[in-house]
Write a protein that holds these residues in place. Structure first.
Motif, PDB file in Angstrom:
ATOM      1  N   SER A  99       0.851  -1.181   0.000  1.00  0.00           N
ATOM      2  CA  SER A  99       0.000   0.000   0.000  1.00  0.00           C
ATOM      3  C   SER A  99       0.893   1.239   0.000  1.00  0.00           C
ATOM      4  CB  SER A  99      -0.888   0.008   1.242  1.00  0.00           C
ATOM      5  OG  SER A  99      -1.493   1.271   1.404  1.00  0.00           O
ATOM      6  N   PRO A 100       0.548   2.263  -0.780  1.00  0.00           N
ATOM      7  CA  PRO A 100       1.403   3.449  -0.855  1.00  0.00           C
ATOM      8  C   PRO A 100       1.294   4.371   0.345  1.00  0.00           C
ATOM      9  CG  PRO A 100      -0.489   3.719  -2.276  1.00  0.00           C
ATOM     10  CD  PRO A 100      -0.564   2.320  -1.733  1.00  0.00           C
ATOM     11  N   SER A 101       0.570   3.954   1.354  1.00  0.00           N
ATOM     12  CA  SER A 101       0.442   4.783   2.547  1.00  0.00           C
ATOM     13  C   SER A 101       0.410   3.872   3.766  1.00  0.00           C
ATOM     14  CB  SER A 101      -0.832   5.622   2.476  1.00  0.00           C
ATOM     15  OG  SER A 101      -1.960   4.770   2.391  1.00  0.00           O
ATOM     16  N   TYR A 102       0.307   4.490   4.934  1.00  0.00           N
ATOM     17  CA  TYR A 102       0.176   3.688   6.150  1.00  0.00           C
ATOM     18  C   TYR A 102      -1.150   2.947   6.104  1.00  0.00           C
ATOM     19  CZ  TYR A 102      -0.335   2.332  10.974  1.00  0.00           C
ATOM     20  OH  TYR A 102      -0.516   1.601  12.118  1.00  0.00           O
ATOM     21  N   SER A 103      -1.084   1.645   6.218  1.00  0.00           N
ATOM     22  CA  SER A 103      -2.291   0.832   6.110  1.00  0.00           C
ATOM     23  C   SER A 103      -2.377  -0.166   7.244  1.00  0.00           C
ATOM     24  CB  SER A 103      -2.319   0.111   4.757  1.00  0.00           C
ATOM     25  OG  SER A 103      -2.433   1.051   3.704  1.00  0.00           O
ATOM     26  N   GLY A 104      -3.581  -0.658   7.415  1.00  0.00           N
ATOM     27  CA  GLY A 104      -3.844  -1.535   8.538  1.00  0.00           C
ATOM     28  C   GLY A 104      -3.939  -2.983   8.163  1.00  0.00           C
ATOM     29  N   THR A 105      -4.990  -3.629   8.648  1.00  0.00           N
ATOM     30  CA  THR A 105      -5.126  -5.070   8.502  1.00  0.00           C
ATOM     31  C   THR A 105      -6.193  -5.491   7.500  1.00  0.00           C
ATOM     32  OG1 THR A 105      -6.712  -5.168  10.318  1.00  0.00           O
ATOM     33  CG2 THR A 105      -4.386  -5.361  10.905  1.00  0.00           C
ATOM     34  N   ASP A 106      -6.859  -4.547   6.877  1.00  0.00           N
ATOM     35  CA  ASP A 106      -7.910  -4.860   5.914  1.00  0.00           C
ATOM     36  C   ASP A 106      -7.304  -4.999   4.522  1.00  0.00           C
ATOM     37  OD1 ASP A 106     -11.255  -3.524   5.395  1.00  0.00           O
ATOM     38  OD2 ASP A 106     -10.095  -4.944   4.192  1.00  0.00           O
ATOM     39  N   TYR A 107      -7.564  -6.115   3.870  1.00  0.00           N
ATOM     40  CA  TYR A 107      -6.924  -6.345   2.571  1.00  0.00           C
ATOM     41  C   TYR A 107      -7.345  -5.299   1.537  1.00  0.00           C
ATOM     42  CZ  TYR A 107     -11.246  -8.660   1.027  1.00  0.00           C
ATOM     43  OH  TYR A 107     -12.551  -8.939   0.697  1.00  0.00           O
ATOM     44  N   SER A 108      -8.499  -4.677   1.721  1.00  0.00           N
ATOM     45  CA  SER A 108      -8.956  -3.673   0.748  1.00  0.00           C
ATOM     46  C   SER A 108      -8.089  -2.412   0.772  1.00  0.00           C
ATOM     47  CB  SER A 108     -10.413  -3.305   1.010  1.00  0.00           C
ATOM     48  OG  SER A 108     -10.541  -2.645   2.253  1.00  0.00           O
ATOM     49  N   GLU A 109      -7.279  -2.250   1.795  1.00  0.00           N
ATOM     50  CA  GLU A 109      -6.400  -1.078   1.878  1.00  0.00           C
ATOM     51  C   GLU A 109      -5.143  -1.236   1.013  1.00  0.00           C
ATOM     52  OE1 GLU A 109      -5.995   0.625   6.009  1.00  0.00           O
ATOM     53  OE2 GLU A 109      -6.809  -1.345   6.512  1.00  0.00           O
ATOM     54  N   TYR A 110      -4.902  -2.410   0.512  1.00  0.00           N
ATOM     55  CA  TYR A 110      -3.672  -2.695  -0.215  1.00  0.00           C
ATOM     56  C   TYR A 110      -3.956  -2.731  -1.716  1.00  0.00           C
ATOM     57  CZ  TYR A 110      -1.667  -3.657   4.304  1.00  0.00           C
ATOM     58  OH  TYR A 110      -1.216  -3.531   5.592  1.00  0.00           O
ATOM     59  N   ASN A 111      -3.148  -1.974  -2.455  1.00  0.00           N
ATOM     60  CA  ASN A 111      -3.412  -1.788  -3.883  1.00  0.00           C
ATOM     61  C   ASN A 111      -2.752  -2.853  -4.752  1.00  0.00           C
ATOM     62  OD1 ASN A 111      -3.048   0.913  -2.380  1.00  0.00           O
ATOM     63  ND2 ASN A 111      -4.375   1.450  -4.089  1.00  0.00           N
ATOM     64  N   TYR A 112      -1.636  -3.385  -4.297  1.00  0.00           N
ATOM     65  CA  TYR A 112      -0.834  -4.263  -5.137  1.00  0.00           C
ATOM     66  C   TYR A 112      -0.642  -5.611  -4.444  1.00  0.00           C
ATOM     67  CZ  TYR A 112       0.212   0.325  -7.011  1.00  0.00           C
ATOM     68  OH  TYR A 112       0.096   1.583  -7.519  1.00  0.00           O
ATOM     69  N   TRP A 113      -0.690  -6.667  -5.266  1.00  0.00           N
ATOM     70  CA  TRP A 113      -0.628  -8.033  -4.737  1.00  0.00           C
ATOM     71  C   TRP A 113       0.306  -8.894  -5.574  1.00  0.00           C
ATOM     72  CZ3 TRP A 113      -3.225  -9.565  -0.346  1.00  0.00           C
ATOM     73  CH2 TRP A 113      -4.120  -8.630   0.175  1.00  0.00           C
ATOM     74  N   GLY A 114       0.960  -9.812  -4.893  1.00  0.00           N
ATOM     75  CA  GLY A 114       1.720 -10.825  -5.588  1.00  0.00           C
ATOM     76  C   GLY A 114       0.819 -11.976  -5.996  1.00  0.00           C
ATOM     77  N   GLN A 115       1.416 -12.980  -6.616  1.00  0.00           N
ATOM     78  CA  GLN A 115       0.638 -14.102  -7.139  1.00  0.00           C
ATOM     79  C   GLN A 115       0.357 -15.154  -6.076  1.00  0.00           C
ATOM     80  OE1 GLN A 115       3.865 -13.829  -7.394  1.00  0.00           O
ATOM     81  NE2 GLN A 115       4.675 -15.867  -6.929  1.00  0.00           N
ATOM     82  N   GLY A 116       1.054 -15.084  -4.962  1.00  0.00           N
ATOM     83  CA  GLY A 116       0.846 -16.025  -3.864  1.00  0.00           C
ATOM     84  C   GLY A 116       1.806 -17.200  -3.905  1.00  0.00           C
ATOM     85  N   THR A 117       2.054 -17.753  -2.731  1.00  0.00           N
ATOM     86  CA  THR A 117       2.896 -18.942  -2.616  1.00  0.00           C
ATOM     87  C   THR A 117       2.248 -19.888  -1.605  1.00  0.00           C
ATOM     88  OG1 THR A 117       5.160 -19.749  -2.228  1.00  0.00           O
ATOM     89  CG2 THR A 117       4.415 -17.935  -0.832  1.00  0.00           C
ATOM     90  N   GLN A 118       2.199 -21.162  -1.947  1.00  0.00           N
ATOM     91  CA  GLN A 118       1.497 -22.141  -1.120  1.00  0.00           C
ATOM     92  C   GLN A 118       2.369 -22.599   0.040  1.00  0.00           C
ATOM     93  OE1 GLN A 118      -1.773 -23.588  -1.500  1.00  0.00           O
ATOM     94  NE2 GLN A 118      -1.273 -24.384   0.530  1.00  0.00           N
ATOM     95  N   VAL A 119       1.776 -22.585   1.213  1.00  0.00           N
ATOM     96  CA  VAL A 119       2.409 -23.160   2.400  1.00  0.00           C
ATOM     97  C   VAL A 119       1.496 -24.260   2.920  1.00  0.00           C
ATOM     98  CG1 VAL A 119       3.102 -22.748   4.785  1.00  0.00           C
ATOM     99  CG2 VAL A 119       3.631 -21.052   3.018  1.00  0.00           C
ATOM    100  N   THR A 120       2.029 -25.450   3.037  1.00  0.00           N
ATOM    101  CA  THR A 120       1.262 -26.585   3.535  1.00  0.00           C
ATOM    102  C   THR A 120       1.996 -27.186   4.726  1.00  0.00           C
ATOM    103  OG1 THR A 120       0.433 -27.065   1.316  1.00  0.00           O
ATOM    104  CG2 THR A 120       0.207 -28.798   2.971  1.00  0.00           C
ATOM    105  N   VAL A 121       1.284 -27.281   5.844  1.00  0.00           N
ATOM    106  CA  VAL A 121       1.877 -27.821   7.066  1.00  0.00           C
ATOM    107  C   VAL A 121       1.138 -29.109   7.421  1.00  0.00           C
ATOM    108  CG1 VAL A 121       2.500 -27.354   9.464  1.00  0.00           C
ATOM    109  CG2 VAL A 121       2.354 -25.465   7.813  1.00  0.00           C
ATOM    110  N   SER A 122       1.869 -30.192   7.418  1.00  0.00           N
ATOM    111  CA  SER A 122       1.260 -31.487   7.738  1.00  0.00           C
ATOM    112  C   SER A 122       1.406 -31.778   9.229  1.00  0.00           C
ATOM    113  CB  SER A 122       1.913 -32.598   6.924  1.00  0.00           C
ATOM    114  OG  SER A 122       3.282 -32.717   7.269  1.00  0.00           O
ATOM    115  N   SER A 123       0.451 -32.533   9.743  1.00  0.00           N
ATOM    116  CA  SER A 123       0.458 -32.836  11.184  1.00  0.00           C
ATOM    117  C   SER A 123       1.230 -34.109  11.483  1.00  0.00           C
ATOM    118  CB  SER A 123      -0.970 -32.959  11.694  1.00  0.00           C
ATOM    119  OG  SER A 123      -1.650 -33.950  10.963  1.00  0.00           O
TER     120      SER A 123
END
Length: 123
Positions: A99-123
């Motif tokens: 986000s180009p400014s001070y932002s909080g915890t709401d995803y709508s405040e963030y303008n730019y996103w990466g493509q994501g990376t999968q994290v899988t934790v097995s028990s």
């Protein structure tokens, strides 16, 4: 154009550690807030952690506080998420956001996103 590229996800066992990286380009990020969010199947995207690029000030979701650490490397324009003591409930696609400014915890405040990376934790 801001570009965010995540890396570092994978399959681990409960109790293990992973470090995610987010390489940022296309802007001077000095006044940006960089954040990590995650989304598990069938669930909404949720806030994980954020960092102010200029101050380094951080904030965490209660669910990860004490286990995850967000940091940035100004020289490399990279944000990291060190994840320790991983639990099966941490399994999700993890996204880096900016986000180009001070932002909080709401995803709508963030303008730019990466493509994501999968994290899988097995028990």
């Amino acid at each position: 154009q801001v570009q965010l590229v995540e890396s570092g996800g994978g399959l681990v066992q409960a109790g293990d550690s992973l470090r995610l990286s987010c390489a940022a380009s296309g802007r001077t990020f000095s006044r940006y807030t960089l954040g990590w969010f995650r989304q598990a199947p069938g669930k909404e995207r949720e806030f994980v952690a954020r960092i102010s690029w200029i101050s380094g000030r951080t904030f965490y979701a209660d669910s990860v506080k004490g286990r995850f650490t967000i940091s940035r490397d100004n020289a490399k324009n990279t944000v990291y998420l060190q994840m320790n003591s991983l639990k099966p409930e941490d399994t999700a696609v993890y996204y880096c956001a900016a986000s180009p400014s001070y932002s909080g915890t709401d995803y709508s405040e963030y303008n730019y996103w990466g493509q994501g990376t999968q994290v899988t934790v097995s028990s």
